[in-house]
Scaffold this motif. Sequence first.
Motif, mmCIF file in Angstrom:
data_model
loop_
_atom_site.group_PDB
_atom_site.id
_atom_site.type_symbol
_atom_site.label_atom_id
_atom_site.label_comp_id
_atom_site.label_asym_id
_atom_site.label_seq_id
_atom_site.Cartn_x
_atom_site.Cartn_y
_atom_site.Cartn_z
ATOM 1 N N GLU A 166 -45.861 34.792 24.375
ATOM 2 C CA GLU A 166 -46.149 33.370 24.236
ATOM 3 C C GLU A 166 -46.351 32.675 25.581
ATOM 4 O O GLU A 166 -46.705 31.498 25.630
ATOM 5 C CB GLU A 166 -45.006 32.683 23.469
ATOM 6 C CG GLU A 166 -44.720 33.279 22.097
ATOM 7 C CD GLU A 166 -45.939 33.258 21.205
ATOM 8 O OE1 GLU A 166 -46.677 32.257 21.222
ATOM 9 O OE2 GLU A 166 -46.157 34.257 20.479
ATOM 10 N N GLY A 167 -46.093 33.383 26.661
ATOM 11 C CA GLY A 167 -46.273 32.788 27.983
ATOM 12 C C GLY A 167 -45.217 31.766 28.341
ATOM 13 O O GLY A 167 -45.486 30.815 29.073
ATOM 14 N N LYS A 168 -43.978 31.971 27.857
ATOM 15 C CA LYS A 168 -42.901 31.030 28.165
ATOM 16 C C LYS A 168 -42.567 31.022 29.651
ATOM 17 O O LYS A 168 -42.174 29.989 30.203
ATOM 18 C CB LYS A 168 -41.642 31.394 27.364
ATOM 19 C CG LYS A 168 -41.769 31.213 25.860
ATOM 20 C CD LYS A 168 -40.474 31.615 25.162
ATOM 21 C CE LYS A 168 -40.558 31.452 23.654
ATOM 22 N NZ LYS A 168 -39.309 31.893 22.981
ATOM 23 N N THR A 169 -42.697 32.163 30.294
ATOM 24 C CA THR A 169 -42.310 32.266 31.703
ATOM 25 C C THR A 169 -43.473 32.000 32.656
ATOM 26 O O THR A 169 -43.258 31.516 33.766
ATOM 27 C CB THR A 169 -41.723 33.654 32.006
ATOM 28 O OG1 THR A 169 -42.687 34.662 31.643
ATOM 29 C CG2 THR A 169 -40.447 33.884 31.213
ATOM 30 N N SER A 170 -44.690 32.337 32.218
ATOM 31 C CA SER A 170 -45.858 32.097 33.076
ATOM 32 C C SER A 170 -47.134 32.285 32.273
ATOM 33 O O SER A 170 -47.155 33.063 31.314
ATOM 34 C CB SER A 170 -45.864 33.057 34.275
ATOM 35 O OG SER A 170 -46.248 34.351 33.873
ATOM 36 N N PRO A 171 -48.220 31.623 32.671
ATOM 37 C CA PRO A 171 -49.508 31.834 32.003
ATOM 38 C C PRO A 171 -49.975 33.288 32.105
ATOM 39 O O PRO A 171 -50.668 33.783 31.211
ATOM 40 C CB PRO A 171 -50.450 30.888 32.756
ATOM 41 C CG PRO A 171 -49.566 29.835 33.332
ATOM 42 C CD PRO A 171 -48.282 30.544 33.677
#
Length: 370
Positions: A270-275
């Motif tokens: 989901e890209g919670k930490t980075s794109p």
Amino acid sequence: MTLSACGGGGDDSGSGDGVVIGFMGDLTGENSGIVIPPKNGAQLAIDEYNATNPKVKITLKTYDSQGKGEQAVPLAKNAITKDDIVGLIGPAFSGESQQVAPVLEEGKIPSVSPSATNTALGKNGWKYWHRIVGNDEVQGAGVGEFITRALEAKKVFVIHDNSEYGKPLGEKVEATVKSKGATTQVDAIDPEGSDFAATVNKVKAFAPDAIFYGGYYAEGGKLLKQLREGGVTARFLSGDGSLDKGLAEGAGEQNANGSIIACPCLIDPEGKTSPASKTFADKYRAKFNAPPAIYSAEGYDAATAFIEAVKAGNTTAEDINAFLSKVDVPGVSKQVKFLPTGEPAASDVYVYEVKGATLPLIGKAAEADV
């Protein structure tokens, strides 16, 4: 994380000049679910590089060790003498890494493991060995602090499989929770066994708030099933060796639900930490028709280290190894950079919660709550 997810890509480097990079690990054994994803991640990175039509293309050649040192050693020798590899991604597991690394040192072949976490591997003074993932000292401290902070556990039962991976990981978790004031008890199981009744009885008598298992998901699932059938309801936790849906398959989803799995690896579709995590996940899913799983990002990053070396004009094993000591580029899981010991310059521990057949990211172990 099934075997069918292995497709797409392959070992064809295309036309023109090229070099061969190996990938070694358990690709068909009972713990292959945690090795196929990094293999796929490495293949994705190399296929993307080859698609740019570089002067020097890279072939990824796989070696199925089934995680066994006695199979990994002759495979490594053949890879060096017959296949002329200039680098190796792997071995995937700690035990086989311990046995293969001396062969690679003698052959002067650089390696980058995406998943071998045994702390002692970084203390051998090897010059050609590297890993992209944090070691068990980092992982064990992270999950141990999570157990006492987020779960507020006062009594912790630690179980391990006596392996070069599971035992020291369990020992670090025990030492960490004890340092935070928890009372502990420890037991070991035989991973080749099927009846863990003796351990289950010890756990019941101790009545812990939390249980930590150091080992792999195939045995962890059987152990968890027997714990639940024996009436043990304490929260079950494990390390990266159990970060696979096979844990729930072995234990039964109802038994596994709510279990916490720690890993010094990043699975973040989901890209919670980075794109970059979401971009990688989208590309991975498109190529393999499966979501990224354990160590897929680290496999991609391990391959990236070799790709950067080749892009910089290094095509011999020794030149590539020299370049690895100064590589410093953004990866998916972390900045791809190594310390003089071969350890990664940066590492975080993440925690995931079993929910049915899924393992969603909760967050960093130092910050997450459940």
